[in-house]
Design a protein around this motif. Structure first.
Motif, PDB file in Angstrom:
ATOM      1  N   ALA A 189       0.956  -1.071   0.109  1.00 32.61           N
ATOM      2  CA  ALA A 189      -0.130   0.116  -0.139  1.00 32.61           C
ATOM      3  C   ALA A 189       0.892   1.393  -0.042  1.00 32.61           C
ATOM      4  CB  ALA A 189      -1.392  -0.099   1.101  1.00 32.61           C
ATOM      5  N   LYS A 190       2.162   1.193   0.953  1.00 30.34           N
ATOM      6  CA  LYS A 190       3.329   2.630   0.871  1.00 30.34           C
ATOM      7  C   LYS A 190       3.062   2.758  -0.763  1.00 30.34           C
ATOM      8  CE  LYS A 190       3.819   2.633   5.546  1.00 30.34           C
ATOM      9  NZ  LYS A 190       5.114   2.463   6.512  1.00 30.34           N
ATOM     10  N   LEU A 191       4.235   1.651  -0.960  1.00 32.02           N
ATOM     11  CA  LEU A 191       4.494   1.482  -2.975  1.00 32.02           C
ATOM     12  C   LEU A 191       3.234   2.049  -3.596  1.00 32.02           C
ATOM     13  CD1 LEU A 191       6.482  -1.337  -2.455  1.00 32.02           C
ATOM     14  CD2 LEU A 191       7.503   0.902  -2.849  1.00 32.02           C
ATOM     15  N   LYS A 192       1.813   1.979  -3.280  1.00 26.27           N
ATOM     16  CA  LYS A 192       1.267   2.383  -4.202  1.00 26.27           C
ATOM     17  C   LYS A 192       1.008   3.579  -4.245  1.00 26.27           C
ATOM     18  CE  LYS A 192      -0.993   0.840  -7.010  1.00 26.27           C
ATOM     19  NZ  LYS A 192      -1.632   0.378  -7.935  1.00 26.27           N
ATOM     20  N   MET A 563       5.794  -8.152  -5.228  1.00 26.28           N
ATOM     21  CA  MET A 563       5.312  -7.484  -5.594  1.00 26.28           C
ATOM     22  C   MET A 563       4.435  -7.041  -6.903  1.00 26.28           C
ATOM     23  SD  MET A 563       5.678  -5.645  -1.923  1.00 26.28           S
ATOM     24  CE  MET A 563       5.850  -6.331  -0.409  1.00 26.28           C
ATOM     25  N   HIS A 564       5.554  -6.722  -7.916  1.00 26.51           N
ATOM     26  CA  HIS A 564       5.095  -6.881  -9.252  1.00 26.51           C
ATOM     27  C   HIS A 564       4.498  -7.153 -10.152  1.00 26.51           C
ATOM     28  CE1 HIS A 564       9.484  -4.077 -10.585  1.00 26.51           C
ATOM     29  NE2 HIS A 564       8.818  -4.071  -9.043  1.00 26.51           N
ATOM     30  N   MET A 565       4.335  -9.401  -9.821  1.00 26.37           N
ATOM     31  CA  MET A 565       3.457 -10.024 -10.035  1.00 26.37           C
ATOM     32  C   MET A 565       2.457  -9.159  -9.305  1.00 26.37           C
ATOM     33  SD  MET A 565       3.502 -13.835  -9.483  1.00 26.37           S
ATOM     34  CE  MET A 565       3.508 -14.355  -7.420  1.00 26.37           C
ATOM     35  N   HIS A 566       2.055  -8.834  -7.887  1.00 23.40           N
ATOM     36  CA  HIS A 566       1.031  -9.004  -7.013  1.00 23.40           C
ATOM     37  C   HIS A 566       0.429  -7.346  -8.119  1.00 23.40           C
ATOM     38  CE1 HIS A 566      -2.093  -9.712  -4.532  1.00 23.40           C
ATOM     39  NE2 HIS A 566      -1.810  -7.707  -3.727  1.00 23.40           N
ATOM     40  N   ALA A 567       1.257  -6.939  -8.140  1.00 24.18           N
ATOM     41  CA  ALA A 567       0.612  -5.445  -9.024  1.00 24.18           C
ATOM     42  C   ALA A 567       0.142  -5.444 -10.858  1.00 24.18           C
ATOM     43  CB  ALA A 567       1.837  -4.289  -8.731  1.00 24.18           C
ATOM     44  N   GLY A 568       0.185  -6.617 -11.338  1.00 25.61           N
ATOM     45  CA  GLY A 568       0.001  -7.484 -12.434  1.00 25.61           C
ATOM     46  C   GLY A 568       0.555  -7.630 -13.331  1.00 25.61           C
ATOM     47  N   MET A 569       1.922  -8.118 -13.451  1.00 21.97           N
ATOM     48  CA  MET A 569       3.401  -8.346 -14.151  1.00 21.97           C
ATOM     49  C   MET A 569       3.556 -10.122 -14.174  1.00 21.97           C
ATOM     50  SD  MET A 569       6.828  -6.612 -14.447  1.00 21.97           S
ATOM     51  CE  MET A 569       8.015  -5.989 -15.994  1.00 21.97           C
ATOM     52  N   MET A 570       2.347 -10.284 -14.553  1.00 25.66           N
ATOM     53  CA  MET A 570       1.523 -11.512 -14.828  1.00 25.66           C
ATOM     54  C   MET A 570       1.146 -12.541 -15.680  1.00 25.66           C
ATOM     55  SD  MET A 570       0.474 -14.329 -12.054  1.00 25.66           S
ATOM     56  CE  MET A 570       0.097 -15.924 -12.476  1.00 25.66           C
ATOM     57  N   GLN A 571       1.378 -12.813 -16.883  1.00 22.88           N
ATOM     58  CA  GLN A 571       0.214 -13.905 -17.392  1.00 22.88           C
ATOM     59  C   GLN A 571       0.217 -15.232 -17.911  1.00 22.88           C
ATOM     60  OE1 GLN A 571       0.214 -12.173 -22.071  1.00 22.88           O
ATOM     61  NE2 GLN A 571       0.152  -9.966 -20.790  1.00 22.88           N
ATOM     62  N   VAL A 572       0.081 -15.905 -18.732  1.00 22.14           N
ATOM     63  CA  VAL A 572      -0.415 -17.321 -18.405  1.00 22.14           C
ATOM     64  C   VAL A 572       0.118 -18.064 -19.790  1.00 22.14           C
ATOM     65  CG1 VAL A 572      -1.549 -19.149 -18.382  1.00 22.14           C
ATOM     66  CG2 VAL A 572      -2.472 -17.520 -17.108  1.00 22.14           C
ATOM     67  N   VAL A 573       1.062 -19.215 -20.210  1.00 20.90           N
ATOM     68  CA  VAL A 573       1.334 -19.635 -21.283  1.00 20.90           C
ATOM     69  C   VAL A 573       0.605 -20.884 -21.138  1.00 20.90           C
ATOM     70  CG1 VAL A 573       3.634 -20.662 -22.714  1.00 20.90           C
ATOM     71  CG2 VAL A 573       4.276 -18.391 -21.161  1.00 20.90           C
ATOM     72  N   SER A 574      -0.019 -20.932 -22.779  1.00 13.79           N
ATOM     73  CA  SER A 574      -0.766 -21.446 -22.660  1.00 13.79           C
ATOM     74  C   SER A 574      -0.196 -22.808 -23.861  1.00 13.79           C
ATOM     75  CB  SER A 574      -2.855 -21.524 -22.754  1.00 13.79           C
ATOM     76  OG  SER A 574      -3.353 -22.285 -23.045  1.00 13.79           O
ATOM     77  N   VAL A 575      -0.234 -23.837 -23.244  1.00  7.80           N
ATOM     78  CA  VAL A 575       0.606 -25.474 -24.421  1.00  7.80           C
ATOM     79  C   VAL A 575       0.101 -26.285 -24.747  1.00  7.80           C
ATOM     80  CG1 VAL A 575       2.880 -27.063 -24.670  1.00  7.80           C
ATOM     81  CG2 VAL A 575       3.272 -24.777 -23.536  1.00  7.80           C
ATOM     82  N   ARG A 576      -0.594 -25.974 -25.880  1.00  3.41           N
ATOM     83  CA  ARG A 576      -1.798 -27.032 -26.242  1.00  3.41           C
ATOM     84  C   ARG A 576      -1.530 -27.757 -27.347  1.00  3.41           C
ATOM     85  NH1 ARG A 576      -6.154 -21.884 -26.822  1.00  3.41           N
ATOM     86  NH2 ARG A 576      -5.662 -20.790 -25.011  1.00  3.41           N
TER      87      ARG A 576
END
Length: 616
Positions: A189-192, A563-576
């Motif tokens: 919260a402080k970083l935000k 905290m970068h991941m928590h803030a949104g720096m993430m995606q999903v790789v889908s191996v199909r």
């Protein structure tokens, strides 16, 4: 000479491991309890309980979320090829999980809530069952909320089924971490509110005078004006610093003095795991050279060095051979040099090494912006930070020799305050702050896999992904889109070879981790590229890795700065898996091959030799 390794081999041969617990690395259940052996019990079936625990670190009391009541959690030691049963009991009042970092497990055993399984509810037990097709140094941690920051992590060692290619007489596991006495959500919260709130190393007026003497008044004034216009600090290296953190080795602060003992002439293997939430460390043992023999669990051709930068979630194995009766300091210094943790490596338990003085903090440069003074002077600085950083100049291009190319839509908006105009490959640089040290410092370009890369095909297509953020607003993302707003995963087709190119549009180092697969870091075009699961991407850097889409399922792909991941720096790789007679490569048709059709949708616990992350 009777050593830990000799006795361990005998114990393994006889199947009696419980009595050999004292032979394992000196360890600490916590700083309060002191050094004790922590190997749980014999066999390949374990019960792990996640709960609340009180800890005492550096003379202060705190609260932790622990596995079996310890920080770090218990060392889990297995053997390559074993079938495991790990029952995780959740005694918290919130959901929890365990991710087996770097292990090639079925996707539904990977432990990422919302991606591969629903998580473990309060009061419930989840049984992880998988086999071990690899060996090496790994670790485990929570993938739920910010629990990892509160102590929910621990080490894993998987001994090879056959002869270990790394010879040693004694070993120690060193789990590096960063400890908060405050609640991690309070810190977030402080970083935000103010992303530089923990940066106590801002440049001062004496720094200005020093730069004037070195560079002249005009150049210094222009430099300061540029940073002011961008509303950034050249000392903004780490989000959470030593102002808030106590740094730990095996749950011990420098004050708690964790110790490792050696005999002169021994080959000592140190298994170093960066299990911190937010801290990239510079690791060294002053006066003692290190021979790097493994990276991210997999053997590499030995490289001698004196220091290396270890990103969050990376592991390195090194061999040291102390040759004198001296106490050596084991030093893990934060990347911004705002703090460090020091342990003692000595021939006697009565000796203690003197902690070295913290070194001068590093300064970001124009290279970290992926631009130089000339390009900067041509841009139009406005009220929006980095407004004029030549956004459109950087065309998204795929290599000409790729059959298929893909660039994700790079969204621009409040979440993206900068686009690197001239990103460069920095794999031959040791990392921020280590460029000018007076000794050897490891670079990625020095690493070579001990064994030939299992898949030596050229990539079929290239995917370019930008690491993006707005540091002032503490917003982090891939391609300008935070995880909660992502509508489609990054699609890999089973069996294909993909080159992933990462472009760091920010001025921070990001350790990027891909679950479920090892990748070959493109340090050259040989067949001995280092195989890793996590890579530090430096500010303004553009690097590539090649990956074979060999494990069907949905896999997390994210920055390992928690905290970068928590803030949104993430995606999903889908191996199909491919079942049609043709396949679509993001709008490009291609002819299917016999490898397009896996025998079944189920992820195999025992992949064939070419799929192994370890030896084959």
């Amino acid at each position: 000479m009777v050593t830990r390794r000799n006795l361990l081999q005998s114990a393994l041969a006889s199947g009696v491991l419980t009595g050999a617990s004292s032979l394992f690395p000196a360890w600490a259940k916590s700083a309060t309890n002191g050094n004790t052996g922590i190997f749980e019990k014999a066999g390949n079936s374990f019960d792990l309980t996640v709960g609340h625990s009180a800890v005492k670190i550096g003379g202060r009391s705190g609260h932790a979320i622990t596995v079996n009541g310890t920080v770090p959690g218990p060392l889990l030691r297995f053997r390559e090829g074993e079938d495991l049963s790990l029952r995780v009991h959740n005694t918290l009042t919130e959901d929890t999980s365990i991710h087996w970092h770097g292990l090639l497990v079925p996707f539904y055993m990977d432990g990422v809530p919302g991606v591969s399984f629903p998580g473990i509810k309060p009061g419930e037990t989840f049984e992880y069952k998988f086999a071990l097709p690899q060996s090496g140094t790994y670790w485990y941690h929570s993938h739920s909320g910010l629990q990892e920051q509160s102590g929910h992590y621990g080490p894993i060692i998987i001994d090879p089924a056959g002869k270990d290619p790394i010879e040693y007489d004694r070993e120690y596991v060193l789990v590096l971490s960063d400890w908060l006495f405050a609640h991690p959500h309070e810190i977030f919260a402080k970083l935000k509110k103010n992303s530089e709130i923990f940066n106590y190393q801002e440049r001062t007026f004496p720094d200005f005078l020093s730069d004037v003497r070195k560079n002249g008044l005009g150049k210094t004034v222009n430099d300061r004006a540029m940073w002011a216009q961008m509303r950034m600090s050249a000392t903004d290296i780490a989000d959470v610093t030593g102002a808030a953190y106590t740094y730990l080795i095996n749950g011990h602060s420098t004050q708690d003095d964790w110790r490792a003992i050696f005999d002169i002439g021994e080959r000592v293997r140190l298994r170093i795991i960066n299990a911190s939430a937010m801290t990239i460390f510079n690791f060294r043992i002053p006066g003692l050279p290190m021979q790097v023999v493994a990276a991210d669990g997999l053997p590499v051709r030995p490289v001698e060095t004196d220091e290396f930068q270890i990103g969050v979630a990376e592991t390195y194995d090194v061999i040291v051979e102390p040759n004198r009766m001296s106490a050596f300091p084991i030093v893990a210094e934060s990347i911004d040099r705002s703090g460090q943790v020091v342990a003692t490596f000595a021939p006697s338990k009565d000796m203690r090494a003197a902690p070295p003085t913290l070194r001068e903090r590093p300064i970001l440069t124009h290279k970290d912006m992926a631009m130089d003074h000339a390009s900067m002077s041509k841009t139009d600085h406005g009220s929006n930070a980095h407004k004029g950083m030549n956004h459109e100049h950087m065309a998204h291009k795929m290599p000409a020799d790729m059959a298929h190319g893909q660039t994700h839509n790079h969204k621009r908006g409040v979440g993206v305050d900068m686009v690197a105009a001239m990103p460069t490959n920095r794999l031959d640089e040791p990392g921020l702050g280590l460029e000018n040290v007076p000794h050897r410092a490891l670079t990625y370009s020095q690493l070579r896999s001990l064994d030939a890369n299992p898949d030596q095909r050229q990539p079929e297509r290239n995917i370019e992904i930008h690491l993006t953020g707005n540091m002032e607003r503490y917003m982090w993302s891939f391609d300008g889109v935070k995880f909660s707003e992502v509508t489609e995963p990054i699609v890999f087709h089973f069996g294909e070879r993909v080159r992933v190119t990462l472009v760091n549009d920010t001025m921070m180092t990001h350790p990027i981790h891909l679950h479920g697969m090892f990748f070959d870091l493109v340090v050259d075009e040989s067949n001995f590229k280092p195989r890793k699961h996590t890579v530090n991407v430096k500010p303004g850097e553009k690097l590539s890795f090649d990956v074979t889409a060999e494990h069907v399922g949905d896999w997390a792909f994210h920055c390992h700065l928690l905290m970068h991941m928590h803030a949104g720096m993430m995606q999903v790789v889908s191996v199909r898996a491919q079942t049609a007679q043709t396949r679509m490569h993001d709008g490009h048709m291609s002819t299917p091959t016999k490898d397009d059709h896996p025998p079944a949708m189920e992820h195999k616990a025992h992949p064939p030799a070419h799929q192994h992350g370890g030896k084959h």
